[in-house]
Design an enzyme around this catalytic site. Structure first.
Site, PDB file in Angstrom:
ATOM      1  N   HIS A   1       4.978   7.887   9.512  1.00 25.64           N
ATOM      2  CA  HIS A   1       6.072   7.449   8.642  1.00 25.64           C
ATOM      3  C   HIS A   1       7.444   7.702   9.276  1.00 25.64           C
ATOM      4  O   HIS A   1       8.404   8.059   8.588  1.00 25.64           O
ATOM      5  CB  HIS A   1       5.980   8.136   7.268  1.00 25.64           C
ATOM      6  CG  HIS A   1       4.933   7.555   6.378  1.00 25.64           C
ATOM      7  ND1 HIS A   1       4.787   7.907   5.063  1.00 25.64           N
ATOM      8  CD2 HIS A   1       3.969   6.626   6.621  1.00 25.64           C
ATOM      9  CE1 HIS A   1       3.779   7.235   4.520  1.00 25.64           C
ATOM     10  NE2 HIS A   1       3.267   6.452   5.459  1.00 25.64           N
TER      11      HIS A   1
ATOM     12  N   GLU B   1       0.832  -1.210   0.000  1.00 26.31           N
ATOM     13  CA  GLU B   1       0.000   0.000   0.000  1.00 26.31           C
ATOM     14  C   GLU B   1       0.855   1.244   0.000  1.00 26.31           C
ATOM     15  O   GLU B   1       0.559   2.233  -0.684  1.00 26.31           O
ATOM     16  CB  GLU B   1      -0.927  -0.022   1.222  1.00 26.31           C
ATOM     17  CG  GLU B   1      -1.977   1.091   1.246  1.00 26.31           C
ATOM     18  CD  GLU B   1      -1.525   2.353   1.962  1.00 26.31           C
ATOM     19  OE1 GLU B   1      -2.314   3.317   1.995  1.00 26.31           O
ATOM     20  OE2 GLU B   1      -0.379   2.407   2.475  1.00 26.31           O
ATOM     21  N   GLU B   2       1.926   1.215   0.801  1.00 26.28           N
ATOM     22  CA  GLU B   2       2.753   2.409   0.961  1.00 26.28           C
ATOM     23  C   GLU B   2       3.489   2.800  -0.323  1.00 26.28           C
ATOM     24  O   GLU B   2       3.971   3.920  -0.441  1.00 26.28           O
ATOM     25  CB  GLU B   2       3.768   2.200   2.096  1.00 26.28           C
ATOM     26  CG  GLU B   2       3.151   2.007   3.466  1.00 26.28           C
ATOM     27  CD  GLU B   2       2.541   3.285   4.034  1.00 26.28           C
ATOM     28  OE1 GLU B   2       2.510   4.299   3.310  1.00 26.28           O
ATOM     29  OE2 GLU B   2       2.083   3.256   5.186  1.00 26.28           O
TER      30      GLU B   2
END
Length: 483
Positions: free
Chosen positions: A296, A180-181
């Site tokens: 993050h 996803e990232e």
């Protein structure tokens, strides 16, 4: 949550990040304690269980240990991600789920691990309700809020469903997504891999990305949609006053499903956007600080978790699952309603997107009702203005009517089409108007959208002008009513 995705329109969804503790939780849904031998009628009446947040946090501790043992992260291409898959898979298989590892063979980062798909037996396979979260993180840290929180909450909800083993009326499927990232790649591959019939069977997809932000708020994807109704119902019962999830629109895995017109919703508590003073007044925390100060980053550890928000989120997930799949599914009867937000443009611009500068009180173009309208065109040069709003037409509605008041004036003198207004539902054109339709005053226009019942769509008004001589398309009091 992915940082950004190239080519997306600039809507952001409200995911919350955090610093300060939130107000104490209100009582959640009452736990169910009926024996597995209860009658089908009794089981259909069961309230959703109160998910034990301590067990959710135990899963987070496992994700932390996995990251620590694998270079400090759970990135999709590393062993930390594969060990996360193995952990979740083992728990699900032991509980009786049919579990599949789906390799991402196109569109994913080189070396990315698989998606993990789990189905619970029973329920109508023609009505699938899917719950998902991305299991990968970024290389900078262990990714415990982003997105161990969503992954762990789904895992414990799935295990609780297995332990209670209620009679299922609809099919429940869970997905833990890879990569996803790096651009929503795992979920995109999954939806692309389905046949048209398989996609049509998915009645709603629910996404959970960053649901324990320490300075977070309470955000729901497509909050006014029918898919979101059970999620909002639960948070409303706690008087949380949730808001539309704007910070991450198009930035998490629900977007992959939206691309194929599958209705979506989900919870989020926020990423790097900052909490407003008004949100602080509602939810506590710190104004002008990020919802998640460790977004993050290496500090996204088990210390970066808002246990109260996590508890409220996971109980809302269970409430939604029981509502749509255990308690008879989404309602099939239609309630008469007006579905569009800010239909008269009197309340700022939200939830309209696109050329929102066209919305306002225009002295040269009076509104049909109130003081504000949307003035598209009128530039007298080559230009395009677009206004859009996403909406879900509830299943079971036999009639859905789009109405809007339109005034067209023009400086064009020839009876030839030079400037146009196009009305679309998704990619389908519903109507076009041009400079040749100019007339004094407003005229009400109506369109039948009954064929979109049970679908999520984007309604768009788009005006295009040629190089000279203006045409103004002034729009007001736009409604979509069901019956």
């Amino acid at each position: 949550m992915v940082l950004r995705r190239l080519g997306l329109a600039g809507l952001s969804l409200a995911v919350t990040l955090g610093l300060a503790a939130l107000p104490a939780a209100t009582a959640g849904a009452a736990p169910a304690d009926r024996a597995p031998s209860a009658s089908a009628a009794d089981q259909l009446a069961l309230a959703a269980p109160d998910i034990d947040v301590a067990k959710v946090r135990a899963h987070l501790s496992q994700f932390q240990t996995i990251a620590t043992n694998n270079g400090g992260n759970r990135r999709s291409t590393g062993q930390g991600y594969r060990d996360s898959v193995a952990y979740v898979k083992g728990k699900l298989q032991a509980a009786g789920y049919t579990v599949t590892e789906q390799p991402c063979t196109s569109g994913c980062s080189s070396g990315a691990g698989p998606n993990l798909i789990a189905e619970w037996p029973g329920g109508n396979a023609s009505n699938v309700y899917m719950f998902g979260a991305h299991l990968d993180g970024v290389s900078a840290g262990p990714g415990i809020n982003d997105n161990g929180s969503g992954s762990a909450a789904l895992l414990e909800t799935a295990l609780t469903l297995a332990a209670q083993n209620p009679t299922m009326t609809n099919k429940v499927r869970f997905g833990w997504w890879t990569d996803e990232e790096q651009g929503l790649n795992g979920s995109d591959f999954y939806v692309r891999s389905l046949s048209s019939a398989q996609r049509s069977a998915i009645k709603a997809y629910y996404n959970f990305d960053m649901i324990a932000s320490t300075n977070g708020g309470y955000f729901i994807n497509h909050i006014t949609s029918s898919a979101a109704a059970p999620m909002k119902e639960y948070w409303d019962s706690l008087n949380l006053q949730p808001e539309e999830n704007r910070e991450g629109a198009g930035r998490s895995d629900d977007y992959s499903f939206e691309q194929y017109s599958i209705p979506t919703s989900g919870y989020a508590m926020g990423a790097s956007a900052r909490k407003t003073s008004a949100q602080q007044a509602k939810w506590g925390g710190t104004a002008n600080a990020a919802y998640d100060g460790c977004y993050h980053s290496s500090c996204d550890t088990t210390s970066n978790i808002n246990a109260t928000g996590l508890d409220r989120s996971v109980d809302g997930i269970a409430h939604t699952l029981w509502k749509v799949a255990v308690s008879g599914g989404a309602p099939t009867t239609c309630q008469a309603a007006q579905l569009l937000g800010n239909s008269g443009f009197e309340s700022g611009t939200s939830p309209w997107t696109g050329s929102t500068g066209t919305i306002g009180a225009h002295s040269g173009q009076p509104a049909h009702g109130g003081s504000r309208s949307a003035w598209l065109g009128g530039h007298g040069r080559g230009a395009t203005d677009t206004l859009s709003q996403q909406v879900t037409v509830p299943a079971g509605c036999t009639k859905a009517t789009l109405s809007y008041w339109l005034h067209i004036d023009t400086a064009e003198t020839e009876r030839r089409v030079y400037d146009k207004l196009t009305v679309k539902a998704g990619s389908s054109t519903l109507a076009t108007w041009s400079n040749t339709d100019a007339a004094s005053g407003y005229t009400e226009r109506t369109l039948d959208l009954s064929g979109y019942a049970g679908q999520q769509l984007t309604l768009t008004f788009s005006a295009t002008e040629d190089a000279s001589l203006q045409t103004s398309f002034v729009l007001d009091d736009v409604t979509l009513r069901t019956s």
